[in-house]
Write a protein that holds these residues in place. Structure first.
Motif, PDB file in Angstrom:
ATOM      1  N   UNK A   6       0.848  -1.208   0.000  1.00 51.25           N
ATOM      2  CA  UNK A   6       0.000   0.000   0.000  1.00 51.25           C
ATOM      3  C   UNK A   6       0.878   1.251   0.000  1.00 51.25           C
ATOM      4  N   UNK A   7       1.908   1.228   0.817  1.00 59.52           N
ATOM      5  CA  UNK A   7       2.827   2.368   0.899  1.00 59.52           C
ATOM      6  C   UNK A   7       3.552   2.568  -0.428  1.00 59.52           C
ATOM      7  N   UNK A   8       4.033   1.476  -0.999  1.00 55.08           N
ATOM      8  CA  UNK A   8       4.769   1.554  -2.262  1.00 55.08           C
ATOM      9  C   UNK A   8       3.880   2.084  -3.388  1.00 55.08           C
ATOM     10  N   UNK A   9       2.651   1.566  -3.486  1.00 56.44           N
ATOM     11  CA  UNK A   9       1.736   1.988  -4.555  1.00 56.44           C
ATOM     12  C   UNK A   9       1.415   3.476  -4.459  1.00 56.44           C
ATOM     13  N   UNK A  10       1.169   3.950  -3.228  1.00 55.97           N
ATOM     14  CA  UNK A  10       0.820   5.364  -3.058  1.00 55.97           C
ATOM     15  C   UNK A  10       2.040   6.254  -3.264  1.00 55.97           C
ATOM     16  N   UNK A  11       3.204   5.809  -2.817  1.00 55.39           N
ATOM     17  CA  UNK A  11       4.417   6.604  -3.029  1.00 55.39           C
ATOM     18  C   UNK A  11       4.703   6.764  -4.522  1.00 55.39           C
ATOM     19  N   UNK A 106      -4.566  -5.737   3.583  1.00 53.24           N
ATOM     20  CA  UNK A 106      -3.233  -6.262   3.858  1.00 53.24           C
ATOM     21  C   UNK A 106      -2.882  -7.368   2.859  1.00 53.24           C
ATOM     22  N   UNK A 107      -3.905  -7.927   2.222  1.00 54.00           N
ATOM     23  CA  UNK A 107      -3.704  -8.946   1.193  1.00 54.00           C
ATOM     24  C   UNK A 107      -3.219  -8.253  -0.087  1.00 54.00           C
ATOM     25  N   UNK A 108      -1.927  -8.390  -0.360  1.00 54.57           N
ATOM     26  CA  UNK A 108      -1.324  -7.685  -1.494  1.00 54.57           C
ATOM     27  C   UNK A 108      -1.962  -8.068  -2.825  1.00 54.57           C
ATOM     28  N   UNK A 109      -2.197  -9.347  -3.027  1.00 50.45           N
ATOM     29  CA  UNK A 109      -2.747  -9.819  -4.299  1.00 50.45           C
ATOM     30  C   UNK A 109      -4.139  -9.238  -4.546  1.00 50.45           C
ATOM     31  N   UNK A 110      -4.973  -9.227  -3.519  1.00 50.40           N
ATOM     32  CA  UNK A 110      -6.325  -8.680  -3.654  1.00 50.40           C
ATOM     33  C   UNK A 110      -6.274  -7.192  -3.964  1.00 50.40           C
ATOM     34  N   UNK A 111      -5.352  -6.477  -3.329  1.00 51.77           N
ATOM     35  CA  UNK A 111      -5.237  -5.037  -3.568  1.00 51.77           C
ATOM     36  C   UNK A 111      -4.806  -4.749  -5.005  1.00 51.77           C
ATOM     37  N   UNK A 112      -3.842  -5.489  -5.513  1.00 51.53           N
ATOM     38  CA  UNK A 112      -3.390  -5.279  -6.888  1.00 51.53           C
ATOM     39  C   UNK A 112      -4.505  -5.611  -7.895  1.00 51.53           C
ATOM     40  N   UNK A 113      -5.251  -6.670  -7.625  1.00 53.14           N
ATOM     41  CA  UNK A 113      -6.364  -7.028  -8.523  1.00 53.14           C
ATOM     42  C   UNK A 113      -7.404  -5.926  -8.536  1.00 53.14           C
ATOM     43  N   UNK A 114      -7.669  -5.357  -7.371  1.00 53.28           N
ATOM     44  CA  UNK A 114      -8.608  -4.222  -7.284  1.00 53.28           C
ATOM     45  C   UNK A 114      -8.128  -3.060  -8.152  1.00 53.28           C
ATOM     46  N   UNK A 115      -6.849  -2.689  -8.047  1.00 51.82           N
ATOM     47  CA  UNK A 115      -6.313  -1.575  -8.831  1.00 51.82           C
ATOM     48  C   UNK A 115      -6.446  -1.838 -10.334  1.00 51.82           C
ATOM     49  N   UNK A 116      -6.191  -3.073 -10.746  1.00 49.67           N
ATOM     50  CA  UNK A 116      -6.227  -3.419 -12.169  1.00 49.67           C
ATOM     51  C   UNK A 116      -7.646  -3.400 -12.726  1.00 49.67           C
ATOM     52  N   UNK A 117      -8.610  -3.855 -11.941  1.00 48.07           N
ATOM     53  CA  UNK A 117     -10.004  -3.869 -12.410  1.00 48.07           C
ATOM     54  C   UNK A 117     -10.581  -2.458 -12.450  1.00 48.07           C
ATOM     55  N   UNK A 118     -10.284  -1.666 -11.441  1.00 46.61           N
ATOM     56  CA  UNK A 118     -10.736  -0.267 -11.451  1.00 46.61           C
ATOM     57  C   UNK A 118     -10.146   0.470 -12.653  1.00 46.61           C
ATOM     58  N   UNK A 119      -8.871   0.215 -12.949  1.00 46.36           N
ATOM     59  CA  UNK A 119      -8.242   0.832 -14.120  1.00 46.36           C
ATOM     60  C   UNK A 119      -8.950   0.406 -15.399  1.00 46.36           C
ATOM     61  N   UNK A 120      -9.305  -0.867 -15.495  1.00 45.43           N
ATOM     62  CA  UNK A 120     -10.023  -1.366 -16.684  1.00 45.43           C
ATOM     63  C   UNK A 120     -11.317  -0.593 -16.886  1.00 45.43           C
ATOM     64  N   UNK A 121     -12.086  -0.392 -15.829  1.00 40.80           N
ATOM     65  CA  UNK A 121     -13.356   0.330 -15.935  1.00 40.80           C
ATOM     66  C   UNK A 121     -13.129   1.776 -16.380  1.00 40.80           C
ATOM     67  N   UNK A 122     -12.083   2.400 -15.844  1.00 45.18           N
ATOM     68  CA  UNK A 122     -11.794   3.793 -16.204  1.00 45.18           C
ATOM     69  C   UNK A 122     -11.395   3.917 -17.671  1.00 45.18           C
ATOM     70  N   UNK A 123     -10.625   2.946 -18.158  1.00 47.78           N
ATOM     71  CA  UNK A 123     -10.233   2.985 -19.571  1.00 47.78           C
ATOM     72  C   UNK A 123     -11.439   2.754 -20.464  1.00 47.78           C
ATOM     73  N   UNK A 124     -12.298   1.812 -20.098  1.00 44.62           N
ATOM     74  CA  UNK A 124     -13.514   1.544 -20.877  1.00 44.62           C
ATOM     75  C   UNK A 124     -14.335   2.820 -21.025  1.00 44.62           C
ATOM     76  N   UNK A 138       2.579   3.571 -13.434  1.00 46.58           N
ATOM     77  CA  UNK A 138       2.774   3.268 -12.014  1.00 46.58           C
ATOM     78  C   UNK A 138       2.682   1.765 -11.759  1.00 46.58           C
ATOM     79  N   UNK A 139       1.707   1.127 -12.397  1.00 47.10           N
ATOM     80  CA  UNK A 139       1.518  -0.312 -12.207  1.00 47.10           C
ATOM     81  C   UNK A 139       2.669  -1.116 -12.797  1.00 47.10           C
ATOM     82  N   UNK A 140       3.341  -0.538 -13.788  1.00 46.52           N
ATOM     83  CA  UNK A 140       4.507  -1.214 -14.356  1.00 46.52           C
ATOM     84  C   UNK A 140       5.568  -1.457 -13.276  1.00 46.52           C
ATOM     85  N   UNK A 141       5.719  -0.479 -12.378  1.00 50.51           N
ATOM     86  CA  UNK A 141       6.692  -0.610 -11.292  1.00 50.51           C
ATOM     87  C   UNK A 141       6.273  -1.719 -10.325  1.00 50.51           C
ATOM     88  N   UNK A 142       4.956  -1.860 -10.141  1.00 50.96           N
ATOM     89  CA  UNK A 142       4.446  -2.871  -9.217  1.00 50.96           C
ATOM     90  C   UNK A 142       4.375  -4.252  -9.844  1.00 50.96           C
TER      91      UNK A 142
END
Length: 431
Positions: A6-11, A106-124, A138-142
């Motif tokens: 969470x810290x890394x993604x926001x930074x 705190x579940x890293x995998x769930x958080x990343x999946x959330x970010x990717x799906x929200x991004x998909x909706x925004x692009x659509x 940003x996601x490329x770094x993650x």
């Protein structure tokens, strides 16, 4: 607490260096270990890091299997419903819900999946595509921590983003990356169908007709079996386009009629706009200009979103130009430019160049070399070589008509070069 991701993604989102974030709190090397979830920091350090980043600690969800399962199911259901329905208002509702209920897991995998799906909706929804590009970067770094499914979602987002920004070659490149990942990811039937449809779409745009039809028909089978009639309609339209590109005009017309029949039977009146537009395109290529104009105008009548008319207006300009009706061609150029300025969205810049070229062509002085060269340069930057080819020919013929033979020769050579690139031909012998 396991909060490093969470810290890394926001930074990264804030473009903050580790040195800046760590200053006065911990050492940069310690922060690096936190971000990689190699150590569990104290609550005091987490509080200080969250405060500096502006993260709301009340959104943090401690590891709880049931709440994570519930959220993951809600996320998965929203993703499926949005992708299979392809309805703009529905997508907005789901995106708003996810944005308003965005716990920090705190579940890293769930958080990343959330970010990717929200991004998909925004692009659509084409929401501020400049910001979406930043999200992708940003996601490329993650992405070094993504599992195969998350990498699949990430590549899909890249492909759709480049398609939305009219960079077709880049879009195809990422879709082909996605195809390489498919064997590593267990896709559900609806996901396979959607992927087949998208691959069929980009290959159709790239004139890979036989391959595109293969993918479209796979998608059509699933949509028809599951009674997703709006998606069935999409497939019939796309099949019609492939037939048109193959000069199988009766077959194209038949596909469009099937699409219109679905509109009538299932009350999909809003979708008639795209059917009428494609009937206009078919009529145009068959030389029926008046019929094409009639269909394009019908398409505009059924359009409810603001940007929708731009493509039909562009086609009307072309038809009136072919009929040498400068007055009406200019009228529709003005309509198109006015709408573009009203939208204030640079993702429609290609239309501005189209309208500007035709408006100058029909003006008293005639075609503007400056305006046309600006358009050619723009289409080079987005790698849309079809229009580089087209407008280089226009400029070459204009110079030839005005006895500027040297300039004419230069632009004919330019048109020839980009014609090769557009058709993926390296040598004249391959023509």
């Amino acid at each position: 607490m396991k909060v490093g991701h969470l810290i890394k993604a926001e930074r990264i989102r804030q473009e903050m260096k580790q040195l800046v974030l760590a200053k006065g709190i911990c050492t940069p090397s310690y922060l690096s270990k936190i971000e990689r979830n190699l150590i569990l920091p104290s609550e005091d350090i987490v509080s200080l890091l969250f405060n500096r980043l502006g993260i709301d600690p009340t959104k943090l969800q401690k590891s709880d299997q049931q709440s994570e399962i519930d959220f993951e199911k809600m996320l998965k259901d929203a993703y499926k419903e949005v992708i299979t329905n392809r309805d703009e208002n529905f997508t907005k509702q789901k995106l708003n819900h996810l944005e308003q209920h965005s716990p920090l897991f705190e579940n890293q995998s769930l958080y990343y999946t959330y970010l990717l799906i929200v991004l998909r909706f925004r692009i659509i929804l084409r929401l501020n595509l400049d910001e979406r590009k930043k999200e992708i970067e940003d996601l490329q770094v993650l992405s070094e921590d993504f599992d195969p499914r998350q990498m699949y979602l990430y590549k899909i987002n890249q492909a759709i983003y480049y398609y939305s920004t009219e960079n077709r070659s880049k879009s195809i490149e990422y879709f082909e990356d996605v195809l390489l990942l498919v064997d590593e990811v267990l896709l559900e039937s609806w996901e396979k169908a959607e992927l087949n449809y998208m691959i069929g779409l980009v290959y159709t745009v790239d004139s890979r007709i036989l391959t595109s039809i293969e993918y479209i028909r796979k998608a059509l089978g699933y949509f028809r079996e599951n009674f997703l009639m709006k998606r069935v309609l999409d497939c019939y339209i796309l099949i019609g386009i492939t037939h048109k590109k193959s000069e199988q005009f009766p077959e194209a017309y038949e596909s469009y009629l099937k699409a219109m029949q679905i509109c009538d039977e299932f009350n999909l009146d809003h979708e008639k706009r795209i059917v009428y537009h494609n009937l206009g395109s078919l009529s145009s290529i068959m030389g029926n200009n008046e019929e094409a104009i009639r269909y394009y105008k019908l398409s505009i009548q059924y359009i409810t979103n603001e940007d929708g008319p731009l493509i039909s207006i562009h086609c009307l300009v072309i038809e009136y130009t072919k009929m040498n009706n400068k007055e009406l061609a200019n009228h529709w150029c003005d309509e198109g430019i006015s709408l573009f300025l009203q939208l204030n969205d640079k993702n429609f810049t290609s239309y501005y160049h189209h309208f500007s070229i035709f408006k100058s062509l029909h003006s008293e002085p005639g075609l503007s070399e400056t305006i046309t060269k600006q358009a050619i340069d723009y289409f080079k930057t987005i790698q849309d070589y079809q229009y580089v080819h087209k407008y280089s020919i226009l400029l070459a013929e204009w110079h030839f008509k005005n006895r500027k033979y040297k300039l004419s020769s230069i632009y004919y050579q330019e048109a020839n070069r980009y014609g090769y690139i557009y058709r993926k031909i390296k040598r004249w012998e391959d023509l």
